[in-house]
Scaffold this motif. Structure first.
Motif, PDB file in Angstrom:
ATOM      1  N   ILE A  93      -0.328   7.476  22.900  1.00 39.68           N
ATOM      2  CA  ILE A  93       0.821   7.750  23.988  1.00 39.68           C
ATOM      3  C   ILE A  93       1.914   7.128  23.665  1.00 39.68           C
ATOM      4  CG2 ILE A  93       1.058   7.421  26.578  1.00 39.68           C
ATOM      5  CD1 ILE A  93      -1.258   9.489  25.867  1.00 39.68           C
ATOM      6  N   SER A  94       1.733   5.650  23.345  1.00 39.51           N
ATOM      7  CA  SER A  94       3.128   4.844  23.102  1.00 39.51           C
ATOM      8  C   SER A  94       2.751   3.818  22.030  1.00 39.51           C
ATOM      9  CB  SER A  94       3.677   3.911  24.348  1.00 39.51           C
ATOM     10  OG  SER A  94       2.768   3.137  24.764  1.00 39.51           O
ATOM     11  N   GLY A  95       3.656   3.273  21.248  1.00 35.66           N
ATOM     12  CA  GLY A  95       3.418   2.374  20.371  1.00 35.66           C
ATOM     13  C   GLY A  95       2.814   3.090  19.015  1.00 35.66           C
ATOM     14  N   GLN A  96       2.214   2.123  17.972  1.00 33.49           N
ATOM     15  CA  GLN A  96       1.616   2.535  16.961  1.00 33.49           C
ATOM     16  C   GLN A  96       0.364   1.997  16.743  1.00 33.49           C
ATOM     17  OE1 GLN A  96       4.433   1.757  13.587  1.00 33.49           O
ATOM     18  NE2 GLN A  96       4.724   3.893  13.467  1.00 33.49           N
ATOM     19  N   MET A  97      -0.746   2.747  16.173  1.00 30.28           N
ATOM     20  CA  MET A  97      -1.989   2.310  16.039  1.00 30.28           C
ATOM     21  C   MET A  97      -2.270   2.517  14.490  1.00 30.28           C
ATOM     22  SD  MET A  97      -4.882   0.931  17.281  1.00 30.28           S
ATOM     23  CE  MET A  97      -4.414   0.904  19.116  1.00 30.28           C
ATOM     24  N   ARG A  98      -3.114   1.397  14.121  1.00 30.82           N
ATOM     25  CA  ARG A  98      -3.805   1.737  12.881  1.00 30.82           C
ATOM     26  C   ARG A  98      -5.246   2.098  12.972  1.00 30.82           C
ATOM     27  NH1 ARG A  98      -2.655  -3.097  10.235  1.00 30.82           N
ATOM     28  NH2 ARG A  98      -4.834  -3.743  10.417  1.00 30.82           N
ATOM     29  N   MET A  99      -5.582   3.017  12.386  1.00 31.59           N
ATOM     30  CA  MET A  99      -7.069   3.513  12.544  1.00 31.59           C
ATOM     31  C   MET A  99      -7.638   2.984  11.186  1.00 31.59           C
ATOM     32  SD  MET A  99      -9.044   7.190  13.022  1.00 31.59           S
ATOM     33  CE  MET A  99      -8.388   7.610  11.709  1.00 31.59           C
ATOM     34  N   GLU A 100      -8.683   2.203  11.063  1.00 30.94           N
ATOM     35  CA  GLU A 100      -9.386   1.793   9.824  1.00 30.94           C
ATOM     36  C   GLU A 100     -10.854   2.480   9.889  1.00 30.94           C
ATOM     37  OE1 GLU A 100      -9.536  -2.476  10.418  1.00 30.94           O
ATOM     38  OE2 GLU A 100      -7.341  -2.520   9.724  1.00 30.94           O
ATOM     39  N   LEU A 101     -11.088   2.944   8.889  1.00 26.90           N
ATOM     40  CA  LEU A 101     -12.150   3.697   8.547  1.00 26.90           C
ATOM     41  C   LEU A 101     -13.017   3.017   7.437  1.00 26.90           C
ATOM     42  CD1 LEU A 101     -11.247   7.407   8.905  1.00 26.90           C
ATOM     43  CD2 LEU A 101     -12.653   5.957  10.702  1.00 26.90           C
ATOM     44  N   GLU A 102     -14.329   3.200   7.189  1.00 24.86           N
ATOM     45  CA  GLU A 102     -15.126   2.541   5.939  1.00 24.86           C
ATOM     46  C   GLU A 102     -14.676   3.018   4.550  1.00 24.86           C
ATOM     47  OE1 GLU A 102     -19.388   1.704   7.648  1.00 24.86           O
ATOM     48  OE2 GLU A 102     -18.602   3.813   7.586  1.00 24.86           O
ATOM     49  N   GLU A 103     -14.271   4.132   4.311  1.00 21.18           N
ATOM     50  CA  GLU A 103     -13.906   4.736   3.122  1.00 21.18           C
ATOM     51  C   GLU A 103     -12.582   5.060   2.637  1.00 21.18           C
ATOM     52  OE1 GLU A 103     -15.755   4.402   0.169  1.00 21.18           O
ATOM     53  OE2 GLU A 103     -17.252   2.954   1.296  1.00 21.18           O
ATOM     54  N   SER A 104     -11.841   5.571   3.961  1.00 22.70           N
ATOM     55  CA  SER A 104     -10.701   6.315   3.773  1.00 22.70           C
ATOM     56  C   SER A 104      -9.575   5.235   3.988  1.00 22.70           C
ATOM     57  CB  SER A 104     -10.255   7.250   4.866  1.00 22.70           C
ATOM     58  OG  SER A 104     -11.310   8.396   4.482  1.00 22.70           O
ATOM     59  N   PRO A 105      -8.340   5.206   3.355  1.00 24.75           N
ATOM     60  CA  PRO A 105      -7.202   4.399   3.708  1.00 24.75           C
ATOM     61  C   PRO A 105      -6.831   4.301   5.098  1.00 24.75           C
ATOM     62  CG  PRO A 105      -6.574   5.964   1.723  1.00 24.75           C
ATOM     63  CD  PRO A 105      -7.841   6.144   2.518  1.00 24.75           C
ATOM     64  N   ALA A 106      -6.293   3.340   5.593  1.00 23.69           N
ATOM     65  CA  ALA A 106      -5.989   3.477   7.161  1.00 23.69           C
ATOM     66  C   ALA A 106      -4.980   4.376   7.609  1.00 23.69           C
ATOM     67  CB  ALA A 106      -5.319   1.951   7.506  1.00 23.69           C
ATOM     68  N   CYS A 132       0.274  -0.780  22.217  1.00 25.54           N
ATOM     69  CA  CYS A 132      -0.224   0.514  21.925  1.00 25.54           C
ATOM     70  C   CYS A 132      -1.000   1.004  23.108  1.00 25.54           C
ATOM     71  CB  CYS A 132      -0.662   0.785  20.631  1.00 25.54           C
ATOM     72  SG  CYS A 132      -1.129   2.621  20.302  1.00 25.54           S
ATOM     73  N   VAL A 133      -0.727   2.036  23.593  1.00 24.75           N
ATOM     74  CA  VAL A 133      -1.570   2.908  24.541  1.00 24.75           C
ATOM     75  C   VAL A 133      -2.167   4.125  23.861  1.00 24.75           C
ATOM     76  CG1 VAL A 133      -1.587   3.881  27.186  1.00 24.75           C
ATOM     77  CG2 VAL A 133      -0.122   1.861  26.319  1.00 24.75           C
ATOM     78  N   MET A 134      -3.469   3.973  24.218  1.00 22.04           N
ATOM     79  CA  MET A 134      -4.277   5.141  23.642  1.00 22.04           C
ATOM     80  C   MET A 134      -5.017   5.821  24.639  1.00 22.04           C
ATOM     81  SD  MET A 134      -3.884   5.322  20.160  1.00 22.04           S
ATOM     82  CE  MET A 134      -5.376   6.406  19.521  1.00 22.04           C
ATOM     83  N   ALA A 135      -5.139   6.984  24.925  1.00 21.78           N
ATOM     84  CA  ALA A 135      -5.952   7.855  25.904  1.00 21.78           C
ATOM     85  C   ALA A 135      -6.967   8.244  24.996  1.00 21.78           C
ATOM     86  CB  ALA A 135      -5.246   8.967  26.219  1.00 21.78           C
ATOM     87  N   TYR A 136      -8.368   8.205  25.784  1.00 20.91           N
ATOM     88  CA  TYR A 136      -9.607   8.664  25.200  1.00 20.91           C
ATOM     89  C   TYR A 136     -10.336   9.480  26.073  1.00 20.91           C
ATOM     90  CZ  TYR A 136      -8.758   4.553  22.002  1.00 20.91           C
ATOM     91  OH  TYR A 136      -8.108   3.672  21.284  1.00 20.91           O
ATOM     92  N   VAL A 137     -10.909  10.500  25.303  1.00 18.41           N
ATOM     93  CA  VAL A 137     -11.761  11.342  26.181  1.00 18.41           C
ATOM     94  C   VAL A 137     -13.064  11.522  25.296  1.00 18.41           C
ATOM     95  CG1 VAL A 137     -12.551  13.729  27.048  1.00 18.41           C
ATOM     96  CG2 VAL A 137     -10.338  12.839  27.235  1.00 18.41           C
ATOM     97  N   LEU A 138     -14.405  10.844  25.654  1.00 18.51           N
ATOM     98  CA  LEU A 138     -15.569  10.641  24.861  1.00 18.51           C
ATOM     99  C   LEU A 138     -16.524  11.647  25.507  1.00 18.51           C
ATOM    100  CD1 LEU A 138     -14.117   7.885  25.243  1.00 18.51           C
ATOM    101  CD2 LEU A 138     -15.974   7.253  23.718  1.00 18.51           C
ATOM    102  N   ILE A 139     -16.996  12.365  24.796  1.00 20.29           N
ATOM    103  CA  ILE A 139     -18.034  13.631  25.199  1.00 20.29           C
ATOM    104  C   ILE A 139     -19.155  13.296  24.497  1.00 20.29           C
ATOM    105  CG2 ILE A 139     -18.506  16.139  25.417  1.00 20.29           C
ATOM    106  CD1 ILE A 139     -15.426  16.330  25.602  1.00 20.29           C
ATOM    107  N   ALA A 140     -20.399  12.901  25.165  1.00 19.01           N
ATOM    108  CA  ALA A 140     -21.718  12.740  24.446  1.00 19.01           C
ATOM    109  C   ALA A 140     -22.322  13.842  23.597  1.00 19.01           C
ATOM    110  CB  ALA A 140     -22.829  12.239  25.421  1.00 19.01           C
TER     111      ALA A 140
END
Length: 159
Positions: A93-106, A132-140
């Motif tokens: 939503i705002s700011g910047q976020m770095r998503m880190e995963l196990e095998e891929s570059p951030a 940073c503001v993130m919105a999340y929708v998690l569906i089981a």
């Protein structure tokens, strides 16, 4: 940033109306991270109830249901490698976020960027000096387990 939640419902005559119109206060769960729970459902397909899900004990994800929240991350937020039994729609939503995963570059996320997280182990780290503001929708997913906030899968995934 203020987080206002407007929830619709029906009056005694079956007419549409506003059931709740409230400001949701962020809850600090660890240094540099505030959770802002907006809504959740206990089962899928969704069953409309008169309960306010913000009165429930909610973790990261909810077995058999869905969760909608905002996450407010401050620079220097504490890491939390984790995975959930869910398909997650994450929107910057705002700011910047770095998503880190196990095998891929951030991956650097900017406002408007969307991540479809499919049960993978990941970590969120603020990029830059602004919150940073993130919105999340998690569906089981089918057969999912509820994930709590204290859970950390570092040992399971070698982090």
């Amino acid at each position: 940033m203020a987080f206002r939640r407007v929830v619709t419902g029906f009056n005694k005559d079956g007419k549409s109306c506003v059931k709740w119109d409230t400001n949701i206060e962020p809850k600090n769960l660890r240094p540099g991270f505030d959770n802002v729970p907006m809504w959740a459902t206990k089962k899928l397909p969704v069953e409309t109830t008169e309960d306010d899900p913000n009165t429930w004990e909610l973790g990261t994800s909810l077995a058999g249901g869905s969760v909608f929240r905002f996450g407010v991350y401050k620079p220097g937020n504490v890491a939390r490698w984790h995975a959930t039994d869910s398909v997650d729609y994450a929107i910057c939503i705002s700011g910047q976020m770095r998503m880190e995963l196990e095998e891929s570059p951030a991956v650097i996320l900017n406002p408007g960027d969307v991540v479809i997280q499919r049960g993978t182990n990941h970590n969120w780290v603020v990029q830059g000096n602004e919150p940073c503001v993130m919105a999340y929708v998690l569906i089981a997913t089918e057969g999912a387990k509820t994930t709590g906030w204290a859970e950390n899968n570092n040992a399971k995934h070698g982090h």
